[in-house]
Design a protein around this motif. Structure first.
Motif, PDB file in Angstrom:
ATOM      1  N   ARG A  16      32.889  -4.378  11.098  1.00 38.07           N
ATOM      2  CA  ARG A  16      34.165  -3.663  11.077  1.00 38.07           C
ATOM      3  C   ARG A  16      34.107  -2.437  11.973  1.00 38.07           C
ATOM      4  NH1 ARG A  16      38.272  -1.019  11.024  1.00 38.07           N
ATOM      5  NH2 ARG A  16      39.666  -0.562   9.277  1.00 38.07           N
ATOM      6  N   PHE A  17      32.920  -1.866  12.144  1.00 40.23           N
ATOM      7  CA  PHE A  17      32.723  -0.711  13.003  1.00 40.23           C
ATOM      8  C   PHE A  17      32.135  -1.153  14.341  1.00 40.23           C
ATOM      9  CE2 PHE A  17      31.706   1.542   8.768  1.00 40.23           C
ATOM     10  CZ  PHE A  17      33.062   1.663   8.491  1.00 40.23           C
ATOM     11  N   GLN A  18      32.313  -0.289  15.362  1.00 38.20           N
ATOM     12  CA  GLN A  18      31.783  -0.598  16.693  1.00 38.20           C
ATOM     13  C   GLN A  18      30.789   0.484  17.130  1.00 38.20           C
ATOM     14  OE1 GLN A  18      34.613  -2.469  19.600  1.00 38.20           O
ATOM     15  NE2 GLN A  18      36.151  -1.586  18.225  1.00 38.20           N
ATOM     16  N   ARG A  19      29.875   0.071  18.007  1.00 40.50           N
ATOM     17  CA  ARG A  19      28.857   0.978  18.550  1.00 40.50           C
ATOM     18  C   ARG A  19      29.025   1.084  20.064  1.00 40.50           C
ATOM     19  NH1 ARG A  19      25.893   3.933  14.683  1.00 40.50           N
ATOM     20  NH2 ARG A  19      25.063   2.547  13.063  1.00 40.50           N
ATOM     21  N   LEU A  20      28.618   2.238  20.586  1.00 41.70           N
ATOM     22  CA  LEU A  20      28.655   2.460  22.034  1.00 41.70           C
ATOM     23  C   LEU A  20      27.447   1.795  22.692  1.00 41.70           C
ATOM     24  CD1 LEU A  20      30.080   4.035  24.374  1.00 41.70           C
ATOM     25  CD2 LEU A  20      28.411   5.855  23.967  1.00 41.70           C
ATOM     26  N   LYS A  21      27.683   1.060  23.761  1.00 41.47           N
ATOM     27  CA  LYS A  21      26.622   0.414  24.522  1.00 41.47           C
ATOM     28  C   LYS A  21      26.742   0.835  25.989  1.00 41.47           C
ATOM     29  CE  LYS A  21      25.080  -1.778  20.963  1.00 41.47           C
ATOM     30  NZ  LYS A  21      23.759  -1.454  20.377  1.00 41.47           N
ATOM     31  N   SER A  22      25.634   0.762  26.709  1.00 41.65           N
ATOM     32  CA  SER A  22      25.651   1.189  28.110  1.00 41.65           C
ATOM     33  C   SER A  22      24.676   0.379  28.944  1.00 41.65           C
ATOM     34  CB  SER A  22      25.297   2.686  28.210  1.00 41.65           C
ATOM     35  OG  SER A  22      23.973   2.916  27.758  1.00 41.65           O
ATOM     36  N   GLU A  23      24.934   0.361  30.243  1.00 37.88           N
ATOM     37  CA  GLU A  23      24.027  -0.258  31.202  1.00 37.88           C
ATOM     38  C   GLU A  23      24.251   0.379  32.564  1.00 37.88           C
ATOM     39  OE1 GLU A  23      24.779  -4.388  31.814  1.00 37.88           O
ATOM     40  OE2 GLU A  23      26.890  -4.111  32.372  1.00 37.88           O
ATOM     41  N   ILE A  24      23.235   0.297  33.414  1.00 36.56           N
ATOM     42  CA  ILE A  24      23.346   0.821  34.775  1.00 36.56           C
ATOM     43  C   ILE A  24      23.847  -0.291  35.685  1.00 36.56           C
ATOM     44  CG2 ILE A  24      22.135   1.941  36.676  1.00 36.56           C
ATOM     45  CD1 ILE A  24      22.296   3.589  34.116  1.00 36.56           C
ATOM     46  N   SER A  93      20.079  10.864  26.870  1.00 37.57           N
ATOM     47  CA  SER A  93      19.800  11.166  25.474  1.00 37.57           C
ATOM     48  C   SER A  93      21.091  11.268  24.663  1.00 37.57           C
ATOM     49  CB  SER A  93      19.009  12.467  25.382  1.00 37.57           C
ATOM     50  OG  SER A  93      18.655  12.733  24.057  1.00 37.57           O
ATOM     51  N   LEU A  94      22.101  11.906  25.241  1.00 32.91           N
ATOM     52  CA  LEU A  94      23.380  12.040  24.543  1.00 32.91           C
ATOM     53  C   LEU A  94      23.987  10.667  24.267  1.00 32.91           C
ATOM     54  CD1 LEU A  94      25.767  13.694  23.463  1.00 32.91           C
ATOM     55  CD2 LEU A  94      26.669  13.715  25.797  1.00 32.91           C
ATOM     56  N   LEU A  95      24.047   9.810  25.270  1.00 37.55           N
ATOM     57  CA  LEU A  95      24.630   8.477  25.086  1.00 37.55           C
ATOM     58  C   LEU A  95      23.844   7.677  24.057  1.00 37.55           C
ATOM     59  CD1 LEU A  95      25.479   7.553  28.786  1.00 37.55           C
ATOM     60  CD2 LEU A  95      27.038   8.375  27.001  1.00 37.55           C
ATOM     61  N   GLU A  96      22.528   7.830  24.073  1.00 33.59           N
ATOM     62  CA  GLU A  96      21.698   7.122  23.100  1.00 33.59           C
ATOM     63  C   GLU A  96      21.993   7.605  21.680  1.00 33.59           C
ATOM     64  OE1 GLU A  96      16.947   6.567  22.015  1.00 33.59           O
ATOM     65  OE2 GLU A  96      17.539   7.424  23.941  1.00 33.59           O
ATOM     66  N   LYS A  97      22.129   8.914  21.491  1.00 33.12           N
ATOM     67  CA  LYS A  97      22.402   9.449  20.167  1.00 33.12           C
ATOM     68  C   LYS A  97      23.786   9.060  19.672  1.00 33.12           C
ATOM     69  CE  LYS A  97      18.541  11.502  19.337  1.00 33.12           C
ATOM     70  NZ  LYS A  97      17.662  11.063  18.233  1.00 33.12           N
ATOM     71  N   ILE A  98      24.760   9.067  20.565  1.00 37.82           N
ATOM     72  CA  ILE A  98      26.100   8.621  20.167  1.00 37.82           C
ATOM     73  C   ILE A  98      26.047   7.161  19.733  1.00 37.82           C
ATOM     74  CG2 ILE A  98      28.421   8.098  21.012  1.00 37.82           C
ATOM     75  CD1 ILE A  98      28.281  10.615  22.693  1.00 37.82           C
ATOM     76  N   SER A  99      25.313   6.342  20.488  1.00 39.31           N
ATOM     77  CA  SER A  99      25.180   4.923  20.138  1.00 39.31           C
ATOM     78  C   SER A  99      24.544   4.737  18.771  1.00 39.31           C
ATOM     79  CB  SER A  99      24.354   4.202  21.211  1.00 39.31           C
ATOM     80  OG  SER A  99      24.127   2.856  20.856  1.00 39.31           O
ATOM     81  N   GLU A 100      23.562   5.567  18.445  1.00 37.18           N
ATOM     82  CA  GLU A 100      22.817   5.407  17.195  1.00 37.18           C
ATOM     83  C   GLU A 100      23.533   5.987  15.982  1.00 37.18           C
ATOM     84  OE1 GLU A 100      19.170   7.361  17.999  1.00 37.18           O
ATOM     85  OE2 GLU A 100      18.304   5.705  19.160  1.00 37.18           O
ATOM     86  N   THR A 101      24.356   7.014  16.177  1.00 38.68           N
ATOM     87  CA  THR A 101      24.860   7.760  15.020  1.00 38.68           C
ATOM     88  C   THR A 101      26.372   7.716  14.829  1.00 38.68           C
ATOM     89  OG1 THR A 101      25.026   9.813  16.319  1.00 38.68           O
ATOM     90  CG2 THR A 101      22.924   9.371  15.207  1.00 38.68           C
TER      91      THR A 101
END
Length: 458
Positions: A16-24, A93-101
């Motif tokens: 029901r919730f979504q997470r932020l993902k990223s790639e180069i 680091s910021l993008l990783e923390k947003i993705s995790e939390t």
């Protein structure tokens, strides 16, 4: 050019919730200049972008109104995620923390949040979770005991260890905590923090590429050029306007660097300029693909306004070069300095200062004889005349024996030995007034010294 692409995808445990993902990903160079797409790994400016993203993230418009008053849309700070191990570490680091939390949803009511927390707790219900819930809703042992007694009157409790040892998952169920909704949310969803899915649209373009400005104009282009056996940087300040790029080099008086700047302009320009030239973004992309150039964005700051950098070029002066002897050891120097030179040449350092000076003179004679062929060869090819100039340090050092620790002492001996008429320095003339050892002694004792400076003649 590369950038980071962002997207949202369903959470593995709570779809029901979504997470932020990223790639180069790779992007056209034009997207950086014309669309403001963030150039990844091109300089130490990711901190300002991290600050910008945090500012956007913390805006009230992206918080869910039904659960914001209950503390489930907390602000974040980019400083919590600041590392110093790479150029884009702040941002990574910021993008990783947003993705995790952070959970992202379109809409969410408090009732839906409680229902999801209960569902999650039922799926993972075990005694350790129940104990944590008890700790959240009860202030001390007596409250825990009363809470458990209401669920099972036959449960015998005499100490806290009895609670820890009990099969709490069988004694209590989720419904027993029905009136403690915040505890259910905190334990079931591990203190969740939410934002609307609109967040990602605020920091990306239509393709999900990271951006926080409409365009980027200023940049720095560096070419590595070889001068003798060393590499030196030729730095251009660049500005992009539309499809055109203007490149302005920073130049000193180095003729090799100036020649390279003319060569680069001739190869890549779209105008007829010799140094400061115009080219296209497409041509600039080819320059970067050649691996002869690197690009940086040193004035790129997403939070503060910064002026463009200015290129400077030294005006080439026409003057006669003059040369002089540099400083060398004499009796005025300390014994420690003399000992250091003796030690470096494996000469005994014992004795009084006058004995050390004698050893220095003898060492100078030995080295003089070793380097005499090299000195003769140099001064046969380069003739000099002495000019009346008494000030020390007015000229540059002779381009020979510059790296030898007592090279200037050896040069002083050579000049006094080969100076004809106190005016002309030439290898074919030799002054026999002093033999070598007496000459070396006289120089270190300051009885004689080369005077003035020397001008090369053709």
């Amino acid at each position: 050019m590369k950038t980071v692409r962002l997207w949202l995808e369903p959470d593995f445990e709570i779809p029901r919730f979504q997470r932020l993902k990223s790639e180069i990903v790779k992007i056209p160079l034009a997207d950086v200049f014309q669309k403001g797409i963030h150039p990844w790994a091109c300089g130490g400016y990711s901190e300002s972008l991290a600050e910008k993203i945090v500012d956007i993230f913390n805006e009230d418009i992206l918080k869910l109104p039904d659960i914001k008053p209950l503390g489930h849309c907390a602000d974040i700070s980019h400083l919590l995620y600041a590392y110093y191990d790479s150029r884009d570490s702040y941002l990574e680091s910021l993008l990783e923390k947003i993705s995790e939390t952070i959970y992202f949803v379109d809409q969410l009511t408090f009732e839906e949040l409680v229902a999801l927390a209960k569902e999650r707790l039922r799926e993972t219900w075990e005694s350790s979770i129940v104990l944590q819930l008890l700790k959240r809703v009860c202030h001390d042992f007596n409250e825990m005991r009363s809470f458990l007694k209401r669920a099972d009157k036959n449960f015998k409790i005499s100490c806290y260890a009895d609670i820890e040892a009990a099969n709490l998952a069988e004694i209590l169920n989720v419904e027993d905590f029905e009136s403690h909704e915040q505890a259910l949310i905190a334990e079931g969803l591990q203190r969740p923090n939410f934002r609307t899915t609109q967040f990602i649209k605020c920091i990306t373009d239509e393709h999900g590429c990271l951006k926080a400005t409409d365009r980027i104009r200023d940049f720095e282009l560096t070419a590595n050029i070889k001068i003798d056996d060393d590499f030196e940087k030729l730095v251009y300040n660049g500005q992009a306007e539309g499809d055109c790029v203007v490149l302005q080099p920073g130049l000193n008086r180095c003729p090799v660097k100036r020649a390279k700047a003319r060569e680069i302009a001739a190869e890549w320009r779209t105008d007829d300029a010799k140094y400061c030239f115009t080219t296209s973004i497409e041509q600039l992309g080819r320059m970067l693909e050649s691996d002869s150039f690197t690009i940086e964005f040193p004035t790129l700051d997403y939070k503060r306004s910064r002026d463009s950098q200015t290129s400077k070029a030294a005006i080439e002066e026409k003057r006669i070069r003059i040369f002089s002897i540099g400083t060398y050891l004499t009796e005025d120097d300390s014994g420690d300095r003399i000992k250091k030179v003796l030690r470096d040449h494996n000469v005994s350092m014992t004795g009084r200062k006058d004995q050390l000076l004698e050893k220095l003179a003898q060492l100078a004679v030995q080295i003089y004889q070793d380097y005499l062929p090299k000195l003769d060869d140099h001064f046969r090819q380069n003739r000099f005349i002495n000019i009346e100039e008494k000030r020390n340090g007015i000229g540059r050092l002779f381009p020979v024996l510059k790296d030898l620790d007592i090279g200037q002492l050896i040069l002083a001996m050579y000049i006094l030995k080969h100076l004809r008429g106190n005016a002309i320095l030439e290898a074919t003339h030799e002054n026999n007034t002093y033999d070598l050892i007496d000459l070396a002694r006289s120089i270190v004792k300051r009885d004689v010294a080369p005077e003035g400076c020397f001008m090369r003649v053709q």
